[in-house]
Write a protein that holds these residues in place. Structure first.
Motif, PDB file in Angstrom:
ATOM      1  N   THR A 238       3.580   8.586   3.234  1.00 44.81           N
ATOM      2  CA  THR A 238       4.691   8.280   2.337  1.00 44.81           C
ATOM      3  C   THR A 238       4.166   8.083   0.929  1.00 44.81           C
TER       4      THR A 238
ATOM      5  N   GLU B 280       5.072  -7.190   1.755  1.00 43.16           N
ATOM      6  CA  GLU B 280       5.817  -6.735   2.929  1.00 43.16           C
ATOM      7  C   GLU B 280       6.518  -7.897   3.595  1.00 43.16           C
TER       8      GLU B 280
ATOM      9  N   GLY C 220      12.070   0.152   5.781  1.00 45.00           N
ATOM     10  CA  GLY C 220      11.299   1.000   6.674  1.00 45.00           C
ATOM     11  C   GLY C 220      12.022   1.284   7.978  1.00 45.00           C
TER      12      GLY C 220
ATOM     13  N   ILE D   8       2.581   1.992   2.495  1.00 39.44           N
ATOM     14  CA  ILE D   8       3.999   2.133   2.804  1.00 39.44           C
ATOM     15  C   ILE D   8       4.159   3.093   3.983  1.00 39.44           C
TER      16      ILE D   8
ATOM     17  N   THR E 139       7.124   4.814   6.946  1.00 42.25           N
ATOM     18  CA  THR E 139       8.341   5.612   6.849  1.00 42.25           C
ATOM     19  C   THR E 139       9.453   4.813   6.172  1.00 42.25           C
ATOM     20  N   VAL E 140      10.131   5.419   5.202  1.00 38.08           N
ATOM     21  CA  VAL E 140      11.188   4.752   4.432  1.00 38.08           C
ATOM     22  C   VAL E 140      12.533   5.368   4.785  1.00 38.08           C
TER      23      VAL E 140
END
Length: 574
Positions: A457, A524, A503, A485, A487-488
């Protein structure tokens, strides 16, 4: 590394304990209400000792370098040979390493000491930070040799400094440099990390020097080319910062007014600065300071929503929907966005169309309670804004343009005006990637793009160059932000320097929520397990989550509190 900082703290604690006595007699006096900022604690720097080993010399140098940011690196230079003292530039780059032990290797045959350093972030000579991905290592080499007095000294090293993360947070501060949007109405910030010692001087110097190249074409500044401080020191006395500019720093009357405002907004955000006095050749830069810049627009407290196949509004307490005559949402409607003036919405239909509607232009008073609604009369009227193969979700900027892009290997991003004119803006740096999110900043000068390059990402921020009327003309080369980061699934701006990224669970019950500071660090957190969309008004404490089961949750301390249910999507302006 020889750490003496703990001993200094212990001594300070004992001293405080000896004098911290609460008086029980005497008159009660009214205080000023002003509390001066505490001086930052910095590591104690000690020079080399007679007959220090190679290890002691190199580790002592690293420790003294960190302390040098609060002084002038004089002690650190004592560890170097005379020629190396003259050549070494400690400010060329700062490497921030994860706190902990460093791995050292000494090759006696070559006189080379090599450190393996776990990198957390790097700063350039202007205080621009780039975060490092987890596992990033740097190899730093120090050439040691015997001096004239037969003592070990460092004779060869790269320019720059090495600072432990815990120490870095004590000797550096994040500083927001203030620039203006092209139309001259809105603050566009750029974050730098500058030494706390003489912080006002550092901040003024970097502001006068101008924005970074990646942002320069999207903003304006009141400082003409060649501007500089006349005296390389900003003195702060009784909360007043005195800034003396060189003669070439005075531009037109409009430029001088903007420059004064930029300095005032930048410096009064620093600890201990309440006012700013700016002069050129002893004469005030402007005799009539003006406040022409405003902060980025904050979304209204009313959010647009999808509920039971209809478009509606939510004011934080009550849900209202469009009347039956307006009709139902088109089949496959998803990913709602709302304009800053509240009169327009945009959303995807399937994945290939972006459409717009003004069905909410009359505000909440034009809507009805869900309990009073019957069957929608057909499908609501919408305007097709963009047709494509597979488009990313839409987003509004403050000028009313709707932004999107093709998902698969695009070479441009798309901006559509309020009257339906589509502009394709060259972004060939996206070639070979899968684009997931395109979100304009609230000031309109920047664009965050979330994409995938293979399994990685990539989060980037690029400048948006506009005409004076706000029409997008081009998108610049991006600056990568954030680190580690995954998967968004959704992205938003939560304020002028922070981006929130939602996410995917990816096989676990927890859904990550990353807060990326543009020019700073990534933190996070955890969203609710089934969160599928996010929105926000201002700040990460205002983030609102929409879950797969239709519940809407907002921050409640460190947890999430349910505030609505039965909602399919919800979006504040942006």
């Amino acid at each position: 590394m020889r750490l003496r900082f703990a001993a200094v703290c212990a001594a300070a604690a004992l001293a405080l304990g000896a004098c911290a006595v609460i008086p029980t007699t005497g008159a009660v006096n009214e205080g000023s209400g002003e509390v001066e900022g505490a001086e930052p604690l910095v590591p104690f720097a000690e020079g080399p000792q007679m007959d220090d080993s190679v290890n002691a010399i190199v580790s002592g140098f690293i420790e003294a370098t960190a302390a040098g940011f609060a002084s002038d690196f004089t002690v650190a230079r004592e560890y170097l040979t005379v020629p190396a003292r003259a050549d070494w530039d400690p400010l060329a780059q700062v490497t921030v390493f994860d706190s902990g032990a460093l791995t050292q290797d000494y090759d006696e045959a070559t006189g080379m000491v090599t450190y393996s350093v776990p990198v957390a972030a790097r700063l350039d000579d202007a205080g621009r930070m780039v975060e490092a991905q987890a596992g990033t290592q740097a190899q730093l080499e120090f050439q040691v040799e015997r001096s004239v007095a037969n003592q070990w000294r460092i004779g060869g090293l790269d320019n720059g400094s090495l600072v432990a993360e815990a120490t870095f947070n004590q000797v550096f501060l994040p500083v927001t440099l203030v620039f203006a949007s092209i139309d001259g109405t809105t603050v566009v910030p750029e974050q730098r990390w500058l030494p706390q010692a003489n912080i006002a001087t550092w901040a003024a110097s970097e502001l006068v020097a101008g924005p970074s190249p990646w942002l320069a074409n999207a903003v304006t500044t009141g400082f003409p080319a060649g501007s500089a401080l006349a005296v390389d020191s900003v003195v702060v006395t009784d909360g007043v910062a005195k800034v003396q500019l060189a003669a070439q720093s005075a531009g037109t009357a409009e430029q001088r007014a903007l420059a004064e405002q930029q300095l005032r907004l930048t410096l009064t955000a620093l600890p201990g600065v309440r006012e700013v006095d700016v002069t050129v050749g002893g004469v005030p830069l402007t005799t009539d300071p003006q406040d022409t810049l405003s902060r980025e627009p904050v979304p209204a407290s009313v959010a647009a929503l999808f509920i039971d196949g209809r478009l509606g509004l939510w004011d934080g307490e009550e849900v209202r929907v469009v009347p039956d005559a307006v009709g139902a949402l088109p089949e496959g409607a998803n990913n709602l966005a709302t304009s800053y003036d509240g009169t327009r919405t945009a959303f995807r239909v399937g994945s290939s169309s972006i459409v717009g509607s003004d069905a909410l232009a009359g505000g909440i008073d034009s809507l009805v309670a869900p309990a009073d609604a019957g069957e929608p009369q057909g499908t609501m009227e919408v305007t097709t804004l963009v047709e494509g193969a597979s488009l990313v979700p839409p987003g509004f900027d403050r000028y009313g343009f709707v932004w999107t892009a093709e998902t698969n290997e695009p070479e441009s991003v798309i901006a559509v005006s309020a009257d339906g004119v589509e502009t394709d803006l060259d972004a060939r740096w996206l070639a070979g990637r899968t684009v997931e999110q395109v979100v304009p900043s609230r000031d309109g000068a920047r664009l965050v793009v979330v994409s995938r390059s293979g399994a990685q990402t990539v989060v980037e921020v690029a400048e948006v160059v506009r005409s004076d009327a706000g029409e997008p003309l081009s998108v610049g080369e991006p600056m990568q932000v954030g680190a580690n980061i995954g998967t968004v699934t959704d992205a938003i701006w939560v304020d002028d320097l922070s981006i929130a990224l939602l996410g995917a669970a990816e096989g676990s019950d927890s859904v990550p929520l990353w807060i990326v500071s543009v020019g700073g660090r990534t933190t996070e957190d955890l969203a609710v397990a089934d969160a599928v969309a996010i929105s926000a008004r201002h700040g990460d404490r205002s983030i609102t989550l929409v879950a797969a089961d239709g519940t809407v949750r907002e921050r409640a301390g460190t947890a999430w509190s349910t505030i609505a249910s039965g909602i399919d999507d919800l979006a504040y302006a942006g």
